[in-house]
Design an enzyme around this catalytic site. Structure first.
Site, PDB file in Angstrom:
ATOM      1  N   GLU A  39      15.505   4.400 -28.397  1.00  0.00           N
ATOM      2  CA  GLU A  39      14.266   5.163 -28.160  1.00  0.00           C
ATOM      3  C   GLU A  39      13.179   4.281 -27.543  1.00  0.00           C
ATOM      4  OE1 GLU A  39      13.960   8.278 -28.278  1.00  0.00           O
ATOM      5  OE2 GLU A  39      15.525   9.016 -29.617  1.00  0.00           O
TER       6      GLU A  39
ATOM      7  N   ARG B 112      11.735   5.024 -23.796  1.00  0.00           N
ATOM      8  CA  ARG B 112      10.330   5.464 -23.714  1.00  0.00           C
ATOM      9  C   ARG B 112       9.414   4.318 -23.285  1.00  0.00           C
ATOM     10  NH1 ARG B 112       9.803  10.453 -27.987  1.00  0.00           N
ATOM     11  NH2 ARG B 112      11.995  10.578 -28.497  1.00  0.00           N
TER      12      ARG B 112
ATOM     13  N   ASP C 268      25.398  12.586 -24.202  1.00  0.00           N
ATOM     14  CA  ASP C 268      24.779  13.033 -22.949  1.00  0.00           C
ATOM     15  C   ASP C 268      24.455  11.952 -21.905  1.00  0.00           C
ATOM     16  OD1 ASP C 268      22.771  12.103 -24.666  1.00  0.00           O
ATOM     17  OD2 ASP C 268      21.612  13.948 -24.703  1.00  0.00           O
TER      18      ASP C 268
ATOM     19  N   GLU D  31      15.421  19.105 -20.528  1.00  0.00           N
ATOM     20  CA  GLU D  31      16.612  18.984 -19.674  1.00  0.00           C
ATOM     21  C   GLU D  31      16.793  20.152 -18.703  1.00  0.00           C
ATOM     22  OE1 GLU D  31      16.428  18.144 -22.821  1.00  0.00           O
ATOM     23  OE2 GLU D  31      17.078  16.038 -22.875  1.00  0.00           O
TER      24      GLU D  31
HETATM   25  C1  DMJ Z   1      14.473  12.462 -24.487  1.00  0.00           C
HETATM   26  O1  DMJ Z   1      14.020  11.455 -25.307  1.00  0.00           O
HETATM   27  C2  DMJ Z   1      15.483  11.961 -23.491  1.00  0.00           C
HETATM   28  O2  DMJ Z   1      15.608  12.881 -22.458  1.00  0.00           O
HETATM   29  C3  DMJ Z   1      16.828  11.721 -24.125  1.00  0.00           C
HETATM   30  O3  DMJ Z   1      17.788  11.356 -23.167  1.00  0.00           O
HETATM   31  C4  DMJ Z   1      17.298  12.955 -24.827  1.00  0.00           C
HETATM   32  N1  DMJ Z   1      16.326  13.467 -25.759  1.00  0.00           N
HETATM   33  C5  DMJ Z   1      14.959  13.598 -25.320  1.00  0.00           C
HETATM   34  C6  DMJ Z   1      14.605  14.914 -24.721  1.00  0.00           C
HETATM   35  O4  DMJ Z   1      15.284  16.009 -25.138  1.00  0.00           O
END
Ligand code: DMJ
Length: 450
Positions: free
Chosen positions: A114, A118, A241, A357
């Protein structure tokens, strides 16, 4: 082999004949302004009630932190969106605040994934957009402090690291967290001239890929110490993902043929075992990674990144078909759920976390096709977001898309990603040049300057 930018240019240009259809009912400039207004609504609420905190609780109107000390996650996540929206005064005050206050010398365990997507991604894009070298210095400091995560027997990173001591903990990890580091550590490597960052992140994604099953799928959970699979559930959703997303994006940004080869090899079993042709269209569900047996007919808000990744990989037809399914999922309850059972056509997990997304994929498909259909889709998504999630103090999540019961959180990615992709969908296409820019998974634009 053709270069990544050549393939991307061809993908985007092949679509240009459709550009004649640009005269849609939708006034793009007006909707872009509306998105900007909504961004300011959310940002001003954060400023009023949660300034200096990592995030905003929009119903109770207070701030919250992830750890014992704030890392200003919302402010940094929002900065490059402001820059792209032309909110320069606002951005400048955030820049000064971050550079004056952000200090990573803290005795706290943070989540490597995270904080990488971020903050490390945000610092690199902030540096590139502002030219302020102090952002890059912060990025290098952060990258150096996170780096001990890679010191496992397998090279698969641990989940948590202490920013001051470098101590690591928590080997239970997943392909998403392991494979979603190369854009940020790779760009840091190129910008600082320190190859160890690129090499460790590339080794991490490679270690997951090497452990794919004999039919080519990966599972949900794995052990960083042993490399063994702890959960064989395979899908495109949370925990996996962006492992796939970074193969393509890593290839586009660095031209590394090994990453493209991983994608080429992975997309075959994805289409063989996860793809599900149903009367309502094409979906991608869950399967056992070893047998390929279908385990769940679930697809969700996070899976909706996949059309965008398919566009970047040059497969616009499959992306377009899947995007229609995403929109069916969105419309079934008026807003998308965390997980949707596409056979039953019902929410399987009804929460909605302001996820970006579906907007991201709509943006890429519009860039690739210039088909106004995607503008209408984006407008409908934007309208229902306003209808169900807009509150006096910003935007909130939903406990249930069925009942529309609200919940008290506005994640930083709402400002970094959700509103950015919506804005870019309607803004002039040249706002971001996709031939030279790759968005990390938190929508921080990273420009290939090396
Ligand atoms: C975000 O922090 C990023 O896109 C991550 O890859 C997946 N989860 C969240 C948004 O849904």
């Amino acid at each position: 082999m053709k270069s990544p930018s050549f393939i991307l240019i061809v993908t985007l240009l092949v679509a240009l004949p459709a550009a004649g259809q640009q005269h849609s009912q939708i006034d793009r400039a007006r909707v872009a302004e509306e998105v900007k207004t909504e961004f300011l609504h959310a940002w001003n609420a954060y400023k009023q009630y949660a300034w200096g905190y990592d995030g905003l609780k929009p119903l109770s109107k207070v701030g919250y932190n992830w750890y014992d000390v704030p890392l200003y996650i919302t402010a940094l996540d929002a900065y490059d969106t402001m820059m792209l929206m032309g909110l320069h005064e606002e951005a400048d005050s955030v820049r000064r605040f971050i550079l004056h206050n952000l200090n990573f010398d803290q005795d706290i365990y943070v989540k490597n994934f995270e904080i990488t997507i971020r903050l490390l991604g945000g610092l690199i894009s902030s540096y590139q957009l502002s030219g302020d070298k102090r952002f890059l210095d912060l990025a290098e400091d952060l990258g150096t402090r996170l780096f001990p995560v890679f010191n496992s027997p397998t090279g698969i990173p641990y989940v948590d690291v202490n920013l001051r001591t470098g101590a690591t903990r928590n080997p239970r990890t997943n392909p998403g967290e392991v494979g979603t580091l190369i854009i940020e550590f790779g760009a840091l490597s190129k910008l600082t001239g320190r190859p160890e960052f690129y090499n460790a992140a590339k080794n991490a994604i490679t270690q997951v890929f090497r452990r794919r099953s004999s039919i080519g799928l990966v599972g949900t959970w794995m052990d960083a110490n042993t490399g063994e699979w702890l959960d064989p559930d395979s899908h495109l959703s949370a925990c996996i993902d962006s492992y796939y997303e970074y193969m393509i994006k890593g290839w586009l940004l660095f031209g590394d043929p090994d990453l493209k080869a991983m994608w080429d090899s992975s997309i075959v079993p994805i289409k063989t075992y996860l793809a599900d042709e149903t009367p309502t269209g094409l979906w991608f569900g869950h399967a056992n990674m070893f047998t390929g047996e279908r385990t769940k007919t679930w697809f969700g808000a996070l899976d909706a990144f996949f059309p965008g990744t398919l566009v970047l990989a040059g497969d616009v037809p499959t992306a377009a078909r899947l995007q229609e399914s995403c929109f069916i999922m969105w419309n079934r309850h008026g807003i998308e759920p965390e997980d949707f059972d596409y056979r039953a056509m019902e929410a399987a997990r009804p929460r909605y976390f302001l996820n970006p997304e579906i907007m991201e994929s709509t943006y890429y498909l519009y860039q690739a096709t210039r088909d106004p259909h995607y503008l209408s889709m984006g407008k409908a998504i934007f309208d229902s977001l306003k209808a169900y999630c807009r509150v006096e103090a910003g935007y909130c999540e939903l406990k249930s898309v069925v009942t529309k019961e609200q919940s008290d959180r506005m994640e930083s990615y709402f400002l970094a990603e959700t509103l950015k992709y919506l804005y870019l969908l309607f803004a002039p296409p040249e706002t971001v040049d996709l031939r030279t820019t790759v968005f990390n998974t938190e929508a921080h634009p990273i420009r290939k300057t090396w």
